[in-house]
Design an enzyme around this catalytic site. Structure first.
Site, mmCIF file in Angstrom:
data_model
loop_
_atom_site.group_PDB
_atom_site.id
_atom_site.type_symbol
_atom_site.label_atom_id
_atom_site.label_comp_id
_atom_site.label_asym_id
_atom_site.label_seq_id
_atom_site.Cartn_x
_atom_site.Cartn_y
_atom_site.Cartn_z
ATOM 1 N N GLU A 35 0.846 -1.203 0.000
ATOM 2 C CA GLU A 35 0.000 0.000 0.000
ATOM 3 C C GLU A 35 0.881 1.253 0.000
ATOM 4 O OE1 GLU A 35 -3.281 0.260 -1.071
ATOM 5 O OE2 GLU A 35 -3.643 -1.244 0.476
ATOM 6 N N HIS A 36 0.523 2.201 -0.890
ATOM 7 C CA HIS A 36 1.304 3.428 -1.067
ATOM 8 C C HIS A 36 2.711 3.130 -1.564
ATOM 9 C CE1 HIS A 36 -1.662 6.310 0.399
ATOM 10 N NE2 HIS A 36 -2.023 5.369 1.252
ATOM 11 N N SER A 69 -27.000 4.545 -17.551
ATOM 12 C CA SER A 69 -26.599 3.935 -16.289
ATOM 13 C C SER A 69 -27.822 3.310 -15.624
ATOM 14 C CB SER A 69 -25.995 5.002 -15.361
ATOM 15 O OG SER A 69 -26.114 4.578 -14.011
ATOM 16 N N GLY A 126 -12.832 2.298 -2.169
ATOM 17 C CA GLY A 126 -11.478 1.779 -2.326
ATOM 18 C C GLY A 126 -11.415 0.430 -3.015
ATOM 19 N N SER A 128 -12.260 0.251 -6.166
ATOM 20 C CA SER A 128 -11.960 0.656 -7.531
ATOM 21 C C SER A 128 -13.056 0.384 -8.542
ATOM 22 C CB SER A 128 -10.657 -0.010 -7.993
ATOM 23 O OG SER A 128 -9.899 0.966 -8.627
ATOM 24 N N SER A 129 -14.248 0.854 -8.211
ATOM 25 C CA SER A 129 -15.325 0.789 -9.193
ATOM 26 C C SER A 129 -15.004 1.669 -10.390
ATOM 27 C CB SER A 129 -16.649 1.215 -8.553
ATOM 28 O OG SER A 129 -16.615 2.563 -8.149
ATOM 29 N N ASP A 174 -4.943 -0.244 -10.349
ATOM 30 C CA ASP A 174 -6.366 -0.584 -10.424
ATOM 31 C C ASP A 174 -6.770 -1.033 -11.820
ATOM 32 O OD1 ASP A 174 -6.093 0.413 -7.933
ATOM 33 O OD2 ASP A 174 -7.300 2.210 -8.261
ATOM 34 N N TYR A 224 -2.862 12.616 0.504
ATOM 35 C CA TYR A 224 -2.197 11.789 -0.514
ATOM 36 C C TYR A 224 -1.067 12.585 -1.172
ATOM 37 C CZ TYR A 224 -1.908 8.979 -4.844
ATOM 38 O OH TYR A 224 -1.492 8.225 -5.911
HETATM 39 P P1 ADP Z 1 -13.720 3.795 -6.196
HETATM 40 O O1 ADP Z 1 -12.968 3.672 -7.470
HETATM 41 O O2 ADP Z 1 -12.850 3.537 -5.002
HETATM 42 O O3 ADP Z 1 -14.946 2.969 -6.141
HETATM 43 P P2 ADP Z 1 -14.061 6.483 -7.135
HETATM 44 O O4 ADP Z 1 -14.518 7.715 -6.469
HETATM 45 O O5 ADP Z 1 -12.729 6.483 -7.786
HETATM 46 O O6 ADP Z 1 -14.170 5.310 -6.052
HETATM 47 O O7 ADP Z 1 -15.123 6.055 -8.251
HETATM 48 C C1 ADP Z 1 -16.487 6.004 -7.955
HETATM 49 C C2 ADP Z 1 -17.276 6.682 -9.064
HETATM 50 O O8 ADP Z 1 -17.309 5.817 -10.228
HETATM 51 C C3 ADP Z 1 -18.736 6.894 -8.713
HETATM 52 O O9 ADP Z 1 -18.909 8.102 -8.019
HETATM 53 C C4 ADP Z 1 -19.387 6.928 -10.089
HETATM 54 O O10 ADP Z 1 -19.208 8.182 -10.700
HETATM 55 C C5 ADP Z 1 -18.568 5.906 -10.871
HETATM 56 N N1 ADP Z 1 -19.236 4.585 -10.783
HETATM 57 C C6 ADP Z 1 -18.754 3.473 -10.207
HETATM 58 N N2 ADP Z 1 -19.644 2.450 -10.286
HETATM 59 C C7 ADP Z 1 -20.723 2.935 -10.937
HETATM 60 C C8 ADP Z 1 -21.990 2.397 -11.328
HETATM 61 N N3 ADP Z 1 -22.331 1.149 -11.031
HETATM 62 N N4 ADP Z 1 -22.832 3.211 -11.999
HETATM 63 C C9 ADP Z 1 -22.503 4.486 -12.282
HETATM 64 N N5 ADP Z 1 -21.346 5.052 -11.945
HETATM 65 C C10 ADP Z 1 -20.456 4.304 -11.274
HETATM 66 MG MG MG Z 2 -11.359 4.924 -8.079
#
Ligand code: ADP
Ligand code: MG
Length: 388
Positions: A35-36, A69, A126, A128-129, A174, A224
């Site tokens: 991490e980091h 979406s 965290g 990484s969506s 990621d 960060y």
């Molecule tokens: P993380 O990557 O840790 O989940 P981020 O802030 O980098 O957090 O990314 C989250 C963003 O990605 C959400 O605010 C949204 O804009 C987008 N996102 C992720 N999953 C979806 C989803 N299922 N539908 C629409 N947007 C999404």
């Molecule tokens: Mg992210």
């Protein structure tokens, strides 16, 4: 498959029918250890998780791009005959726009398309969506528009979308793991060379349990950036004594000790974390290859202590989750994962102890903080793939 059907239904609600749809998925990830270290040219060790973005699309004969979406029930539309611009209203769409923008900048021709998607990755925690959303877009558009990039290039393109279009200066981990993950394996990545090795995760009776603390402190971005500067300061000092040190990756603890009296205590601590953490990644992989889960668990615990005390990126809530987990029989190791100041813990836990985790970690956590933590049992999943 259930997710394909759900996607097709959502798609046809907005676009009339779901004929000729290509459906892809791309996973989120949990970083097991390291991490980091990514922005210090170091080592990371993530696995792709069985939570993902599912996305379907088809070509249009014109230059229009329409994206739906399912989760937000929102649609955006724009034309490729004009430059792709940032959308202040529909923030979620920028991850897809960014990928299309990066594809165009790579000199690849795009045509109009209709896209719909949904996700099962908790957002902003965290896991990484965002990278999964980018990688799903890239894999889909690659198929629809008939070009291919090697996996590494595809990951870099997605990182570029997030860095330069969305404006988040994340490392490569990621996107890399979302592209290159493999079922039952974690991925060792050398963030300097982008060399990688898939390491079998033979956990036997043990499971990877991800626990979401339900908190996200606002410090993240500024802290960060400060950590990055402190690491750079450390490198400058180390390099005056050891010219081969170009990044913390090149230093060891003996070198660090030799330079300690020239460093502010805080810079020393930051460097100590990164150098020791890199070593822990290497030792973790050795332990896993030897089937020594107890040792692997200890490295997870050491990583947490280092992130809490030396790198100072934990928070009381996450420390509590880790402490409670440590008191539980059957937990071999636990630590904060992700950028810090909230988010998730990753736990190496015996399958038979998962119920006790809910009872003695989640319940006590709720009593003490008022927050309901979420528990996800994660298996190591494949990277992005086409589903139909
Ligand atoms: P993380 O990557 O840790 O989940 P981020 O802030 O980098 O957090 O990314 C989250 C963003 O990605 C959400 O605010 C949204 O804009 C987008 N996102 C992720 N999953 C979806 C989803 N299922 N539908 C629409 N947007 C999404
Ligand atoms: Mg992210």
């Amino acid at each position: 498959m259930e997710s394909i059907i759900r996607l097709q239904q959502g798609f046809s609600q907005v676009f009339g029918d779901a004929d000729g749809l290509t459906v892809v998925r791309a996973p989120g990830r949990v970083n097991l250890i390291g991490e980091h270290t990514d922005y210090n040219d170091g080592f990371v060790f993530p696995m792709a998780i069985n939570f993902d973005i599912v996305m379907g699309g088809r070509r249009r004969s014109d230059q229009q791009v329409r994206i739906y979406s399912l989760d937000y029930q929102r649609t955006v539309e724009f034309s490729l005959s004009e430059p792709i611009t940032y959308d202040d209203q529909e923030q979620w769409s920028n991850y897809l726009r960014g990928v299309l923008w990066a594809v165009q900048r790579a000199g690849i021709d795009l045509g109009g398309m209709e896209i719909a998607f949904f996700g099962t990755i908790p957002q902003g925690s965290g896991l990484s969506s965002s990278a999964a959303l980018e990688v799903a877009t890239a894999v889909l558009v690659q198929r629809l528009c008939g070009w291919t990039l090697p996996p590494r290039e595809l990951a870099l393109l997605c990182q570029k979308a997030e860095n330069d279009f969305v404006g988040m200066k994340c490392g490569i981990m990621d996107q890399f793991i979302s592209v290159l993950g493999q079922k039952d394996h974690a991925l060792f990545i050398d963030c300097r060379t982008l060399d990688y090795e898939r390491i079998p995760l033979e956990l036997g009776e043990y499971r990877i349990l991800v626990c979401h603390s339900g908190v996200k402190h606002s410090l993240v971005d500024s802290a960060y950036n400060r950590r990055r500067q402190e690491c750079e300061t450390g490198v400058r000092i180390l390099a005056t004594e050891y010219p081969t040190v170009k990044a913390l990756r090149d230093a060891d603890l003996t070198m660090l000790a030799a330079c300690r009296d020239r460093m502010e205590p805080v810079v020393y601590k930051r460097c100590h974390h990164v150098i020791a953490e890199n070593a822990r990644v290497i030792k973790s992989i050795k332990a896993l290859k030897a089937g020594d889960l107890v040792a692997f668990g200890q490295f997870l615990n050491q990583s947490h202590a280092s992130l809490r005390d030396d790198y100072e990126v934990s928070c009381p809530e996450v420390d509590l989750l880790v402490e409670l987990a440590g008191q539980l029989d059957g937990v071999l190791g636990a630590r904060i994962t992700g950028g810090g100041f909230g988010g998730c813990t990753v736990n190496l836990i015996h399958a038979g102890a998962v119920e006790a985790f809910n009872e003695r970690v989640v319940r006590v956590y709720q009593e003490k903080t008022g927050i309901e933590a979420q528990v996800y049992i994660s298996t190591a999943a494949n990277g992005a793939e086409i589903l139909n």
